[in-house]
Design a protein around this motif. Structure first.
Motif, short mmCIF file in Angstrom:
data_model
loop_
_atom_site.label_atom_id
_atom_site.label_comp_id
_atom_site.label_asym_id
_atom_site.label_seq_id
_atom_site.Cartn_x
_atom_site.Cartn_y
_atom_site.Cartn_z
N LEU A 39 46.17 51.16 80.75
CA LEU A 39 45.44 51.49 81.98
C LEU A 39 45.61 50.35 82.96
N GLY A 40 46.31 50.61 84.07
CA GLY A 40 46.60 49.55 85.02
C GLY A 40 45.82 49.67 86.31
N GLY A 41 45.64 48.56 86.99
CA GLY A 41 44.94 48.57 88.27
C GLY A 41 44.95 47.21 88.90
N ARG A 42 44.56 47.18 90.17
CA ARG A 42 44.49 45.92 90.92
C ARG A 42 43.04 45.59 91.21
N ILE A 43 42.70 44.32 91.05
CA ILE A 43 41.37 43.83 91.38
C ILE A 43 41.43 43.09 92.70
N ALA A 44 40.63 43.51 93.64
CA ALA A 44 40.49 42.82 94.92
C ALA A 44 39.07 42.27 94.99
N ALA A 45 38.70 41.69 96.14
CA ALA A 45 37.35 41.18 96.28
C ALA A 45 36.34 42.30 96.06
N LEU A 46 35.35 42.03 95.22
CA LEU A 46 34.24 42.94 94.93
C LEU A 46 34.68 44.21 94.23
N SER A 47 35.74 44.12 93.46
CA SER A 47 36.09 45.16 92.50
C SER A 47 36.40 44.45 91.19
N GLY A 48 36.43 45.20 90.12
CA GLY A 48 36.62 44.55 88.83
C GLY A 48 37.10 45.49 87.76
N CYS A 49 37.17 44.98 86.54
CA CYS A 49 37.59 45.79 85.39
C CYS A 49 36.78 45.41 84.17
N ILE A 50 36.70 46.36 83.24
CA ILE A 50 36.02 46.18 81.97
C ILE A 50 37.08 46.11 80.87
N VAL A 51 37.05 45.04 80.08
CA VAL A 51 38.01 44.83 79.00
C VAL A 51 37.25 44.84 77.68
N PRO A 52 37.31 45.93 76.91
CA PRO A 52 36.62 45.94 75.62
C PRO A 52 37.24 44.95 74.65
N ALA A 87 26.03 48.07 75.68
CA ALA A 87 27.31 48.01 74.96
C ALA A 87 28.16 49.25 75.21
N ARG A 88 27.56 50.35 75.66
CA ARG A 88 28.32 51.57 75.92
C ARG A 88 29.26 51.40 77.12
N LEU A 89 29.03 50.39 77.93
CA LEU A 89 29.97 50.09 79.00
C LEU A 89 31.37 49.82 78.47
N PHE A 90 31.44 49.35 77.22
CA PHE A 90 32.71 48.89 76.66
C PHE A 90 33.32 49.92 75.71
N ASP A 91 32.93 51.18 75.85
CA ASP A 91 33.54 52.23 75.05
C ASP A 91 35.01 52.41 75.41
N ALA A 92 35.38 52.08 76.62
CA ALA A 92 36.77 52.24 77.07
C ALA A 92 37.01 51.33 78.26
N PRO A 93 38.26 50.90 78.46
CA PRO A 93 38.56 50.09 79.66
C PRO A 93 38.41 50.94 80.91
#
Length: 274
Positions: A39-52, A87-93
């Motif tokens: 799963l790919g994406g770009r992080i800019a200011a005030l965006s992010g990603c979840i890495v389980p 913890a359910r936030l980390f069920d998937a990236p």
């Protein structure tokens, strides 16, 4: 263990690793590229990603950048006790964007980290995780109990075995089951007792172990045939689970026991990052 919150730039070179704690990365300045198990994406200011936890992820900072990173072990107070639902936030990236209220809280959090006696990291992290979880869709979280879809694990096993060389991702398995990644991950963990990524890793390591026993293929070829990004990625995962490298296992002739998937599952559940 406690949560760690840090401000750091990411190098302008592609790197990859995995770790036995969850992570949230939020852009403050500049840009960064992430790929988390396909799963790919770009992080800019005030965006992010979840890495389980235990998900291999590739990342690269683009030019001048600054990231806010939460390191969150499974047993941190921010993910356990009264906060265990976080913890359910980390069920998937996944990737996300921050709204204005979270932007305001993030500014406070960054300023608080700069204080000589900053507030406890677990408290800051728990507040942020609760606000983020309230804003992100939870897949099938509102489905009625007892009506959750049953997955055909035998069909998924067959699909994995036929496609190991493709470096399958959790998204590939979710597509096969015609479910969103978040919904699939939640259903899978309930049914199989492990995350989809752990399940994929179990198949890859079992196949790699079999090739080590039955062939004299070089390690880079075994890595390619079992879906690892490189020989070093295979060796890293192998050492974490079996506590020795593939080469050591082959040299010592300890493959006679031929541990099966259930043994690998036990090792995966108890392994730690080296």
């Amino acid at each position: 263990m406690t949560s760690a919150i840090r401000l750091t730039p990411l190098d302008n070179t592609i790197k990859h690793h995995d770790h036995d704690f969850h992570q949230i990365v939020i852009g403050l300045d500049g840009h960064a590229e992430f790929e988390i198990e396909g799963l790919g994406g770009r992080i800019a200011a005030l965006s992010g990603c979840i890495v389980p936890a235990n998900h291999v992820h590739y990342y690269e900072g683009i030019g001048t950048n600054r990231q806010l990173i939460f390191d969150l072990p499974d047993d941190t107070p921010a993910l356990s006790g009264i906060h265990r639902e976080h913890a359910r936030l980390f069920d998937a990236p996944r990737f996300f964007a921050l709204d204005e209220p979270l932007h305001t809280y993030l500014n406070f959090l960054v300023q608080e980290l700069a204080q000589p006696q900053a507030a406890q990291g677990d408290l800051l992290a728990a507040t942020f995780l609760g606000c983020l979880r309230a804003r992100l869709p939870q897949g099938s979280a509102n489905a009625a109990p007892g009506r959750r879809r049953s997955l055909d694990l035998a069909a998924l096993d067959d699909f994995i075995q036929r496609n190991l060389e493709r470096r399958l991702s959790v998204a590939d398995l979710a597509d096969r089951a015609c479910l969103s990644v978040a919904h699939f991950s939640e259903c899978f963990r309930e049914q199989a007792g492990v995350t989809p990524y752990q399940y994929l890793l179990r198949h890859r390591l079992t196949a790699a172990r079999r090739l080590l026993a039955e062939s004299r293929l070089p390690l880079n070829e075994i890595a390619a045939r079992t879906g690892f990004a490189s020989q070093s990625a295979l060796s890293h995962a192998f050492r974490r689970v079996y506590h020795q490298s593939p080469g050591e296992l082959r040299r010592r002739g300890t493959l006679q026991d031929r541990r099966g998937p259930e043994d690998t599952r036990h090792h995966l559940a108890h392994s730690t990052k080296v």
